[in-house]
Design an enzyme around this catalytic site. Structure first.
Site, short mmCIF file in Angstrom:
data_model
loop_
_atom_site.label_atom_id
_atom_site.label_comp_id
_atom_site.label_asym_id
_atom_site.label_seq_id
_atom_site.Cartn_x
_atom_site.Cartn_y
_atom_site.Cartn_z
N HIS A 77 0.83 -1.21 0.00
CA HIS A 77 0.00 0.00 0.00
C HIS A 77 0.86 1.26 0.00
O HIS A 77 0.59 2.21 -0.74
CB HIS A 77 -0.93 0.02 1.21
CG HIS A 77 -1.86 -1.15 1.27
ND1 HIS A 77 -2.63 -1.42 2.37
CD2 HIS A 77 -2.15 -2.12 0.36
CE1 HIS A 77 -3.35 -2.50 2.15
NE2 HIS A 77 -3.07 -2.95 0.94
N HIS A 267 -0.69 -11.64 -4.68
CA HIS A 267 0.64 -11.06 -4.60
C HIS A 267 1.66 -12.00 -5.26
O HIS A 267 2.60 -11.54 -5.93
CB HIS A 267 1.03 -10.80 -3.15
CG HIS A 267 0.21 -9.74 -2.48
ND1 HIS A 267 0.28 -8.41 -2.84
CD2 HIS A 267 -0.71 -9.81 -1.49
CE1 HIS A 267 -0.56 -7.71 -2.08
NE2 HIS A 267 -1.16 -8.54 -1.26
#
Length: 304
Positions: A77, A267
């Site tokens: 993030h 991911h």
């Protein structure tokens, strides 16, 4: 295409999603060409961990970077915020093992970056790279790919059995103009929060994960709907997946001109695509000059 860094420092403190440990992050301006990198200021010798693909050491439910025995987790993030807002060079000092989750999105980081502003740096060594042939990685029906395109675009699809989520798609284009790109990212992608499924929470907690998760920093969805509405967007979950993808691919150092398309990915697959791009030589020759540790570029993707 000059490089940019922060005009002054940013400081945030919060709890890590998986570790539950409170850490402080201080983001400082960095020298031209140094890239984005983490410094574990709580450890002897202040070890540096470059935000590069070759430094990825773990990809289960978050992206972790490491160098030797030192690591920093859940970097996606913050890295998405820095790259999405046009910060090429940044020294990220952290006094613990995991980046704070804050509100579960990148909006706090982007607001901080917008508040302090950027300064241009007298370097013009960034090369506009372009994908000329499709590049794919997949696992089952999940995939992520880079397709030839005149601009950098991110498109994502997700599909869940829970009616409140269902099948969602979203697409977002990264403008070549810094001001437009940062404004668009801050408004359309950064506010999207991480989300979890109610029936999976107990299992994740038993395996030592999401110790810092709560209804204040993550959306939770069950068979009856969202436990903590309202959503910031009707399709907030898939926008958050784009946020993760932007953060993971920022480890390339710069985004090639390509349409990055993902479906039900993770991911793990994001990083495998980034490694595939490097393996094909599309950007490794340019980006290696920015690696703080050249040997990292030779690590194999098999560890994922």
């Amino acid at each position: 295409m000059q490089q940019h860094t922060l005009a002054t420092q940013i400081i945030q403190t919060g709890v890590g999603l998986h570790s539950g440990v409170s850490t402080q992050v201080r983001i400082l301006p960095a020298e031209p060409g140094s890239g984005r990198y983490f410094v574990r200021v709580d450890l002897p010798d202040l070890p540096i961990i470059p935000a590069q693909v070759a430094a990825v050491s773990h990809t289960v439910l978050s992206t972790q970077l490491g160098k030797g025995e030192v690591s920093v987790r859940t970097v996606e993030h913050l890295l998405a915020a820095l790259s999405g807002m046009g910060v090429d060079n940044a020294r990220i000092e952290i006094d613990g093992p995991e980046v704070p989750l804050l509100d579960g999105s990148a909006s706090v980081w982007t607001a901080d970056i917008a508040q302090v502003g950027l300064v241009s740096q007298p370097v013009n060594n960034q090369v506009i790279l372009a994908v000329t042939e499709p590049i794919w990685v997949y696992q089952g029906d999940a995939f992520v790919c880079a397709l030839p395109a005149p601009e950098t675009r991110f498109s994502y699809g997700i599909d869940f059995d829970l009616p409140a989520i269902g099948n969602q798609w979203h697409s977002w284009s990264l403008s070549a103009e810094l001001g437009k790109a940062s404004a668009s990212f801050a408004a359309e992608i950064a506010p999207a929060r991480t989300f979890g499924l109610l029936h999976q929470i107990e299992h994740l907690q038993k395996t030592g994960l999401i110790k810092g998760g709560s209804l204040d920093n993550a959306l939770v969805c069950g068979s009856e709907g969202w436990l903590n509405p309202p959503l910031r967007f009707a399709n907030e979950p898939v926008r958050h997946k784009i946020l993760d993808l932007v953060g993971d691919l920022s480890l390339l150092g710069t985004y090639p001109n390509a349409h990055f398309l993902a479906y039900k990915a993770s991911h793990n697959l994001h990083i495998k695509l980034a490694q595939r791009i490097l393996d094909l030589g599309l950007s490794c020759g340019t980006l290696r000059e920015r690696f703080l540790n050249e040997t990292l570029c030779e690590r194999s993707v098999e560890r994922f």
